[in-house]
Design a protein around this motif. Structure first.
Motif, short mmCIF file in Angstrom:
data_model
loop_
_atom_site.label_atom_id
_atom_site.label_comp_id
_atom_site.label_asym_id
_atom_site.label_seq_id
_atom_site.Cartn_x
_atom_site.Cartn_y
_atom_site.Cartn_z
N UNK A 188 0.85 -1.20 0.00
CA UNK A 188 0.00 0.00 0.00
C UNK A 188 0.89 1.25 0.00
N UNK A 189 0.49 2.29 -0.71
CA UNK A 189 1.32 3.50 -0.84
C UNK A 189 1.21 4.41 0.39
N UNK A 190 1.72 3.92 1.52
CA UNK A 190 1.61 4.69 2.76
C UNK A 190 2.37 6.01 2.69
N UNK A 191 3.31 6.11 1.77
CA UNK A 191 4.06 7.37 1.62
C UNK A 191 3.16 8.50 1.12
N UNK A 192 2.00 8.14 0.59
CA UNK A 192 1.06 9.15 0.07
C UNK A 192 -0.02 9.51 1.08
#
Length: 229
Positions: A188-192
């Motif tokens: 999952x793109x947790x950086x976003x």
């Protein structure tokens, strides 16, 4: 099967979107974000980025007028102070489970809006995802995140949509660290994402949701990819 995900731009809802896309494919998934006058409106920017990352249809609804008379600390118009203590500490201090960041029946409203929207959007059966988890329901801090509440809303949505919409709350009986574990497995793109309740682009690192988020990553032995110093 189609899926609609309530997407705030935070960690929990992003994980739900990752699950829905993994299960149904991006062409069969839509994300719904709701502006409700939140002080941390920049979370909607994150929701847009996450939806774009997964290449899913993204719809934004407006519910701000409904909360015009509320003084919840999460609202941009509120005069209430945003308490930086943990949820447990706030409950003990207030001698009440109703904490300052509770927005009146928010999840009930959001689920109703999303169910109605999904019913009109798709002809097929729909799974409606919401990212509530047991940490939010602990101590009844957020009554609209509890298993009892979700069960009641699930039944109402099924009945009201002629069995077409099924509510999915995959983390209802799990902790935020469990959410992160699943998200990491799905890349999952947790950086976003953004979880902070404060205004601005950078998380404060001190509010209850920042504390919970940091702990969830710590328990998984990884650093938060969206962490700011």
């Amino acid at each position: 099967m189609k899926a609609v995900v309530l997407l705030s731009g935070g960690l929990d809802s992003t994980t739900c979107l990752a699950m829905a896309v993994n299960k149904c494919g991006s062409d069969n998934v839509s994300a719904v974000s709701i502006f409700y006058g939140q002080r941390h409106v920049s979370e909607l920017d994150c929701a847009r980025k996450v939806a774009k990352f997964y290449n899913v249809a993204h719809y934004e609804l407006d519910a701000a007028e409904i909360f015009r008379n509320s003084n919840s600390a999460l609202l941009d118009t509120s005069t209430a102070t945003l308490d930086k203590n943990s949820y447990a500490a706030q409950i003990e201090q207030n001698q009440s489970p109703r904490i300052a960041t509770y927005v009146p029946f928010r999840n009930g409203l959001f689920l109703s809006m999303a169910a109605s929207f999904a019913d009109g959007l798709y002809d097929d059966d729909v799974e409606l995802f919401i990212g509530v988890h047991s940490d939010d329901a602990a101590g009844n801090a957020y009554a609209d995140c509890s298993a009892k509440f979700v069960a009641a809303m699930s039944a109402a949505i099924r009945i009201g949509t002629y069995e077409k919409i099924r509510l999915v709350a995959p983390f209802l009986c799990q902790k935020k660290s469990d959410v992160v574990k699943v998200g990491l497995e799905l890349n999952a793109p947790y950086h976003l994402t953004r979880s902070c309740y404060e205004r601005g682009d950078k998380p404060c690192g001190q509010c209850a949701t920042c504390i919970d988020r940091a702990r969830a990553f710590e328990l998984n032995g990884v650093e938060d990819p969206a962490k700011f110093d």
